[in-house]
Scaffold this motif. Structure first.
Motif, PDB file in Angstrom:
ATOM      1  N   ASP A  82      54.249  97.788 -27.785  1.00  0.00           N
ATOM      2  CA  ASP A  82      54.782  99.135 -27.571  1.00  0.00           C
ATOM      3  C   ASP A  82      53.656 100.159 -27.525  1.00  0.00           C
ATOM      4  OD1 ASP A  82      57.345  98.188 -27.471  1.00  0.00           O
ATOM      5  OD2 ASP A  82      57.750  98.557 -29.590  1.00  0.00           O
ATOM      6  N   ILE A  83      52.586  99.905 -28.271  1.00  0.00           N
ATOM      7  CA  ILE A  83      51.429 100.801 -28.232  1.00  0.00           C
ATOM      8  C   ILE A  83      50.808 100.752 -26.846  1.00  0.00           C
ATOM      9  CG2 ILE A  83      49.106 101.213 -29.159  1.00  0.00           C
ATOM     10  CD1 ILE A  83      50.153 100.075 -31.823  1.00  0.00           C
ATOM     11  N   PHE A  88      49.805 103.310 -21.755  1.00  0.00           N
ATOM     12  CA  PHE A  88      49.905 103.209 -20.296  1.00  0.00           C
ATOM     13  C   PHE A  88      50.631 104.421 -19.721  1.00  0.00           C
ATOM     14  CE2 PHE A  88      52.109 101.762 -16.446  1.00  0.00           C
ATOM     15  CZ  PHE A  88      51.028 101.322 -15.704  1.00  0.00           C
ATOM     16  N   VAL A  89      51.725 104.815 -20.356  1.00  0.00           N
ATOM     17  CA  VAL A  89      52.491 105.981 -19.894  1.00  0.00           C
ATOM     18  C   VAL A  89      51.643 107.236 -20.003  1.00  0.00           C
ATOM     19  CG1 VAL A  89      54.471 107.455 -20.434  1.00  0.00           C
ATOM     20  CG2 VAL A  89      54.758 104.976 -20.313  1.00  0.00           C
ATOM     21  N   GLU A  90      50.921 107.385 -21.118  1.00  0.00           N
ATOM     22  CA  GLU A  90      50.067 108.561 -21.287  1.00  0.00           C
ATOM     23  C   GLU A  90      48.967 108.594 -20.232  1.00  0.00           C
ATOM     24  OE1 GLU A  90      48.753 108.206 -25.321  1.00  0.00           O
ATOM     25  OE2 GLU A  90      50.640 108.976 -26.145  1.00  0.00           O
ATOM     26  N   MET A  95      46.788 110.867 -15.169  1.00  0.00           N
ATOM     27  CA  MET A  95      46.381 110.662 -13.774  1.00  0.00           C
ATOM     28  C   MET A  95      47.250 111.497 -12.838  1.00  0.00           C
ATOM     29  SD  MET A  95      43.752 108.726 -13.666  1.00  0.00           S
ATOM     30  CE  MET A  95      43.734 108.322 -11.936  1.00  0.00           C
ATOM     31  N   ASN A  96      48.550 111.553 -13.103  1.00  0.00           N
ATOM     32  CA  ASN A  96      49.439 112.361 -12.267  1.00  0.00           C
ATOM     33  C   ASN A  96      49.063 113.835 -12.329  1.00  0.00           C
ATOM     34  OD1 ASN A  96      50.920 110.212 -11.357  1.00  0.00           O
ATOM     35  ND2 ASN A  96      52.567 110.464 -12.836  1.00  0.00           N
ATOM     36  N   GLN A  97      48.744 114.328 -13.526  1.00  0.00           N
ATOM     37  CA  GLN A  97      48.340 115.725 -13.655  1.00  0.00           C
ATOM     38  C   GLN A  97      47.033 115.982 -12.915  1.00  0.00           C
ATOM     39  OE1 GLN A  97      48.275 116.191 -17.909  1.00  0.00           O
ATOM     40  NE2 GLN A  97      50.377 116.962 -17.980  1.00  0.00           N
TER      41      GLN A  97
END
Length: 140
Positions: A82-83, A88-90, A95-97
């Motif tokens: 889960d970490i 990965f989401v962070e 990257m999206n920002q």
């Protein structure tokens, strides 16, 4: 990444949870009896563990679950997957920002160049405006 909703995958997940639960039960059995578990209780827990592992290995062979090697490495290093998911989401959000900022900067550069070209070379105003009209619109 969207979760897999296949019933076969859900069944495999349930079976994996059973294996983990049975391993936990063995640990609890050993700790509760101060390292000297009763033979019957230990036999029962081992039997449950073996049964759940057999049922897991006998699931349908056509189910393919691709686990990223990074997740496997995380688990092998005794870390919580889960970490990995959270990190990965962070990383994806960062990257999206960054890419959004880069796209906005290119749009600003395009508009600035168009304005400067039209003011410096007035005879190109029509062509520059045509290029701006055909350019992708802001999608932010």
């Amino acid at each position: 990444m969207a979760p897999i909703e296949s019933p076969m995958v859900k069944e495999a997940e349930r079976q994996l949870k059973d294996v983990v639960q049975n391993m936990y039960n063995l640990i609890v059995q050993a700790v509760d009896n101060h390292g000297n578990p009763t033979q019957e209780a230990t036999k029962r827990e081992f039997h449950a563990l073996v049964s759940s592992m057999i049922s897991l290995t006998q699931r349908a062979p056509d189910v393919v679950v691709n686990i990223p090697p990074e997740v496997t490495t995380y688990v092998e290093r005794s870390r919580n997957p889960d970490i990995f998911t959270r990190e990965f989401v962070e990383t994806c959000q960062r990257m999206n920002q960054m890419l959004k900022g880069r796209s906005e900067a290119y749009l600003l550069l395009r508009d600035t160049l168009a304005r400067d070209i039209m003011s410096a070379i007035p005879e190109l105003k029509g062509e520059v405006e045509a290029v701006l009209q055909n350019a992708p619109k802001d999608t932010f």
